[in-house]
Design an enzyme around this catalytic site. Structure first.
Site, PDB file in Angstrom:
ATOM      1  N   SER A   1      25.798  -1.969  52.229  1.00  0.00           N
ATOM      2  CA  SER A   1      24.459  -1.454  52.517  1.00  0.00           C
ATOM      3  C   SER A   1      23.646  -1.069  51.288  1.00  0.00           C
ATOM      4  CB  SER A   1      24.565  -0.245  53.444  1.00  0.00           C
ATOM      5  OG  SER A   1      25.372   0.747  52.869  1.00  0.00           O
TER       6      SER A   1
ATOM      7  N   HIS B   1      25.335  -4.655  58.541  1.00  0.00           N
ATOM      8  CA  HIS B   1      24.176  -5.253  57.865  1.00  0.00           C
ATOM      9  C   HIS B   1      24.195  -6.779  57.913  1.00  0.00           C
ATOM     10  CE1 HIS B   1      22.566  -1.514  56.198  1.00  0.00           C
ATOM     11  NE2 HIS B   1      23.836  -1.135  56.254  1.00  0.00           N
TER      12      HIS B   1
ATOM     13  N   LYS C   1      20.170  -1.970  63.698  1.00  0.00           N
ATOM     14  CA  LYS C   1      19.509  -2.672  62.592  1.00  0.00           C
ATOM     15  C   LYS C   1      18.884  -3.971  63.118  1.00  0.00           C
ATOM     16  CE  LYS C   1      22.752  -0.364  59.531  1.00  0.00           C
ATOM     17  NZ  LYS C   1      21.995   0.839  59.266  1.00  0.00           N
TER      18      LYS C   1
HETATM   19  N1  PMP Z   1      28.207   1.133  59.062  1.00  0.00           N
HETATM   20  C1  PMP Z   1      27.459   0.801  58.006  1.00  0.00           C
HETATM   21  C2  PMP Z   1      28.026  -0.142  56.995  1.00  0.00           C
HETATM   22  C3  PMP Z   1      26.162   1.314  57.862  1.00  0.00           C
HETATM   23  O1  PMP Z   1      25.423   0.974  56.800  1.00  0.00           O
HETATM   24  C4  PMP Z   1      25.663   2.192  58.851  1.00  0.00           C
HETATM   25  C5  PMP Z   1      24.266   2.778  58.784  1.00  0.00           C
HETATM   26  N2  PMP Z   1      23.597   2.701  57.642  1.00  0.00           N
HETATM   27  C6  PMP Z   1      26.489   2.527  59.922  1.00  0.00           C
HETATM   28  C7  PMP Z   1      27.744   1.979  60.010  1.00  0.00           C
HETATM   29  C8  PMP Z   1      26.018   3.490  60.964  1.00  0.00           C
HETATM   30  O2  PMP Z   1      25.164   2.883  61.862  1.00  0.00           O
HETATM   31  P1  PMP Z   1      24.126   3.722  62.755  1.00  0.00           P
HETATM   32  O3  PMP Z   1      22.999   4.094  61.854  1.00  0.00           O
HETATM   33  O4  PMP Z   1      23.741   2.780  63.819  1.00  0.00           O
HETATM   34  O5  PMP Z   1      24.841   4.920  63.262  1.00  0.00           O
END
Ligand code: PMP
Length: 393
Positions: A185, A213, A244
């Site tokens: 991310s 992602h 996302k």
């Molecule tokens: N896993 C990863 C790799 C993320 O980047 C994120 C959020 N940035 C999440 C899980 C969590 O997802 P959510 O925002 O839908 O709770």
């Protein structure tokens, strides 16, 4: 030590930022105009820090599906699925997302964060060992801590380091859980998944990959990196988020292990929280169907990512990784990054500011995320703002 003393450093940092008139972690988007445009500080602003990869948040079909669910099933489920029952959409979405990945079953969680928390806390207990890529998301670390497993970090994107650590585990490697992400991310770089799968084939163990992602972004069908590299069968667990590319909220895990249903009933972050609202489930299902139906959004997203990456490279910026929907610009120094982020905002460009300790190797990042909904003009306007600020980087 008083209970609030631990916040003193944070309070001091906030005061410094307030004095500068910069508040990167409390941005108010006063009006959302489209997936890629909003109003911030009264100014029309290009949103280039959203994770709205396919731009589906304003898709008329997804909105209609959510509206119908809202009208027929109400605003919320008001409880957890175990205690208060499932709505039909929850189970349908589980079957659809499992089918999408070619796995036998799935579990839907209330957020992507909880998908990792829920899976890892239930699966990896005090007698188990988990090998995490050092750059894994906070939810992966938190899930492991909640379960109490032994955590071993291996160097980011370094299969040799993983192999070394698996070797040291001896017989325990056969039951170890390896955790990586598809696209990371912060920098937008990809896991060397083929080589990681080779390590798993050599030493045994199980592989869980977080495609948060990369769902909707990579692969012919949009499943993510596992699909793009033809490794779907090697991933024992695939987790991800609906927040996302699918423009909703919620998370999932799909797997073909028969024990998945037992994990569901052992998972506190699944059991002790309210299930996603009917409207959220409905729009997510609609977005998933759209993803399955065509590749044009994905192609458009990649064109946009390539265009921004080319533009920023030509300006001489140091970028975190080859083109991907996450393009991270490395800025030397925290204060410089803060100023840079603020200057972009003043030029009508909203991106994410990422600072240590949240970033890999303690770098300061201006993180852009692209959308299929960005127009060429918007990408060029983002590049133009970066061009004006080149001297400051
Ligand atoms: N896993 C990863 C790799 C993320 O980047 C994120 C959020 N940035 C999440 C899980 C969590 O997802 P959510 O925002 O839908 O709770």
């Amino acid at each position: 030590m008083g209970i609030f003393d631990k916040f003193q450093n944070l309070a001091a940092t906030r005061q410094q930022l307030e004095a500068l008139g910069i508040n990167p972690f409390g941005v108010q988007i006063e009006k959302i105009i489209s997936p890629t445009e909003g109003v911030i500080h009264g100014r029309p602003t290009i949103l280039a820090g959203t994770n709205n990869y396919l731009g589906l948040t304003f898709d008329p079909d997804c909105i209609a599906a959510a509206r119908t669910a809202l009208e027929h099933e109400g605003t919320g489920t008001t409880g957890s699925r175990m205690a208060n029952g499932s709505y039909s959409g929850h189970r349908k979405l589980e079957q659809e997302i499992a089918g999408f990945y070619g796995k036998s079953d799935g579990i839907v969680f209330s957020t992507g964060y909880q998908a990792n928390l829920g899976m890892l806390s239930a699966l990896a207990g005090p007698d188990d060992v988990v090998l995490l890529d050092a750059d894994c998301h906070a939810s992966i670390y938190d899930g492991c801590r909640l379960g109490g497993a032994e955590i071993i970090r291996f160097r980011h994107n370094n299969p040799e380091d993983l192999a070394k650590r698996m070797r040291r585990l001896g017989k325990r490697a056969a039951d170890a859980l390896i955790l990586v992400e598809g696209i990371y991310s912060m920098l937008g770089d990809r896991a060397p998944l083929k080589e990681i799968v080779d390590v798993k084939r050599e030493f045994g163990g199980y592989l869980m990959i977080d495609e948060a992602h990369s769902l909707g972004v990579l692969g012919e069908k949009g499943c993510g990196l596992v699909e793009e590299l033809g490794l779907l069968d090697d991933a024992d667990f695939i987790v991800g988020t609906f927040s996302k590319s699918l423009g909703g909220a919620g998370g999932f895990c799909v797997s073909s292990v028969p024990e998945l249903e037992l994990i569901r009933y052992s998972s506190r972050p699944y059991i002790f929280t309210a299930s996603p609202s009917p409207a959220t489930i409905a729009s997510t299902r609609c977005a998933l169907h759209k993803l399955e139906a065509g590749t044009h959004l994905r192609r458009r997203l990649h064109d946009n990512a390539q265009r921004l990456h080319d533009g920023l490279s030509a300006l001489g910026y140091k970028l975190g990784a080859p083109p991907s929907p996450v393009i991270a610009v490395v800025i030397d120094g925290v204060a410089e990054a803060l100023q840079f982020w603020n200057n972009l905002l003043q030029r009508g460009v909203y991106v994410n500011l990422m600072l240590p300790p949240a970033t890999p190797d303690g770098v300061s990042l201006i993180r852009c995320s692209l959308s299929a909904a960005h127009t060429t003009e918007q990408i060029d306007a983002v590049c133009a703002a970066f061009a004006e600020l080149r001297a400051q980087a």
